[in-house]
Scaffold this active site. Sequence first.
Site, short mmCIF file in Angstrom:
data_model
loop_
_atom_site.label_atom_id
_atom_site.label_comp_id
_atom_site.label_asym_id
_atom_site.label_seq_id
_atom_site.Cartn_x
_atom_site.Cartn_y
_atom_site.Cartn_z
N ASP A 8 1.00 -1.35 0.43
CA ASP A 8 -0.06 0.35 -0.32
C ASP A 8 0.96 1.10 -0.19
OD1 ASP A 8 -2.63 1.86 0.69
OD2 ASP A 8 -1.80 1.54 2.67
N ASP A 10 -0.40 4.76 1.27
CA ASP A 10 -0.15 5.91 2.16
C ASP A 10 0.27 5.29 3.37
OD1 ASP A 10 -0.97 7.98 3.69
OD2 ASP A 10 -3.06 7.91 3.31
N GLY A 45 -7.24 4.93 3.39
CA GLY A 45 -7.25 3.62 2.74
C GLY A 45 -8.68 3.97 1.84
N ARG A 48 -11.27 9.11 -2.88
CA ARG A 48 -11.16 10.33 -2.29
C ARG A 48 -12.83 10.87 -2.56
NH1 ARG A 48 -9.19 13.76 -7.69
NH2 ARG A 48 -7.58 12.16 -6.92
N SER A 115 -4.61 5.55 -4.25
CA SER A 115 -4.63 6.62 -4.33
C SER A 115 -4.34 7.00 -6.38
CB SER A 115 -3.45 7.15 -4.16
OG SER A 115 -3.26 8.60 -4.39
N ASN A 117 -2.75 9.15 -6.85
CA ASN A 117 -1.67 10.73 -6.85
C ASN A 117 -0.32 9.68 -6.83
OD1 ASN A 117 -3.05 13.39 -7.69
ND2 ASN A 117 -4.18 12.95 -5.62
N ASP A 169 -2.01 -0.65 5.91
CA ASP A 169 -2.04 -0.08 7.51
C ASP A 169 -3.59 -0.01 7.40
OD1 ASP A 169 -2.85 2.26 5.37
OD2 ASP A 169 -1.98 3.57 6.91
P1 B16 Z 1 -5.82 10.32 -3.85
P2 B16 Z 1 -3.32 4.65 0.13
C1 B16 Z 1 -5.43 6.28 0.27
O1 B16 Z 1 -4.23 6.32 -0.02
C2 B16 Z 1 -5.16 7.57 1.42
O2 B16 Z 1 -4.94 6.44 2.56
C3 B16 Z 1 -6.24 8.11 1.13
O3 B16 Z 1 -6.88 8.55 2.26
C4 B16 Z 1 -6.97 8.54 -0.04
O4 B16 Z 1 -7.98 9.05 0.36
C5 B16 Z 1 -6.91 7.61 -0.78
O5 B16 Z 1 -5.77 6.80 -0.93
C6 B16 Z 1 -6.94 7.77 -2.50
O6 B16 Z 1 -6.43 8.97 -2.63
O7 B16 Z 1 -6.80 11.61 -3.77
O8 B16 Z 1 -4.63 10.80 -3.57
O9 B16 Z 1 -6.89 9.66 -5.06
O10 B16 Z 1 -3.54 3.80 1.52
O11 B16 Z 1 -4.80 3.22 -0.35
O12 B16 Z 1 -2.38 4.31 -0.38
MG MG Z 2 -3.26 2.57 3.35
#
Ligand code: B16
Ligand code: MG
Length: 213
Positions: A8, A10, A45, A48, A115, A117, A169
């Site tokens: 993962d 974030d 996790g 968006r 994410s 991004n 996480d």
């Molecule tokens: P984005 P992961 C997740 O990352 C984040 O934990 C979560 O808080 C966020 O809303 C999601 O990615 C989407 O991110 O807005 O950048 O597309 O933990 O799956 O790596």
């Molecule tokens: Mg995560």
Amino acid sequence: MIKGCIFDLDGVVVDTARYHFLAWKRLADQLGFIFTEEDNERLKGVSRMASLEILLSVGGMHPDNQKKQEMAILKNQWYLEYIDKMTPDEILPGVTSFLELLKSAGIKTALGTASKNAWTILNHIGLSNIFDSVVDGNRVTNAKPDPEVFLLAAADLKLNPDECLVFEDAVAGVEAAIKGGMKCIGVGSPEVLIKADRVIAGFSHADLDMIEF
Ligand code: B16
Ligand code: MG
């Protein structure tokens, strides 16, 4: 035998939750309600748009879909301002050396993140070439706890799910790994990540014994 490790992003490779928090808080401030770090825990996790729904429920707001899209775009613009300043120093302790150790042992690696991004972050922290596969939020239709993101990563690595180990996480991510038929090591607290096969605090002492099942 584990032949592939899926990470993962974030909360495992980097701590971008604090940047998500700053951007979501800025949106809540603009909308006129309080959004706390405790509220932010519920967004980890989560995709968006699902995160936006949680934020709006905190504020008791019910905007139409057009407004929601505008809010998500605005939040993402602020989030990008923060992550555009990220550097390799922000990789969590032990992650890079563990990735290199896996590579030298012939274990394949992938990133499996909600994410959209992810590539921006990987470029900023200098890890854009290390993974054999990157599955990000742009490639999946079903968010965690659906296993789609991890199943796609396993397919990219040409491995069966039971040959893969996921590092996660978030509770939803642990559930996704298990639903996908994979082993899962939780990164964080054992009290929270109760469904994980094992839980570690981080990668500082990570070694190949850790991925033996
Ligand atoms: P984005 P992961 C997740 O990352 C984040 O934990 C979560 O808080 C966020 O809303 C999601 O990615 C989407 O991110 O807005 O950048 O597309 O933990 O799956 O790596
Ligand atoms: Mg995560």
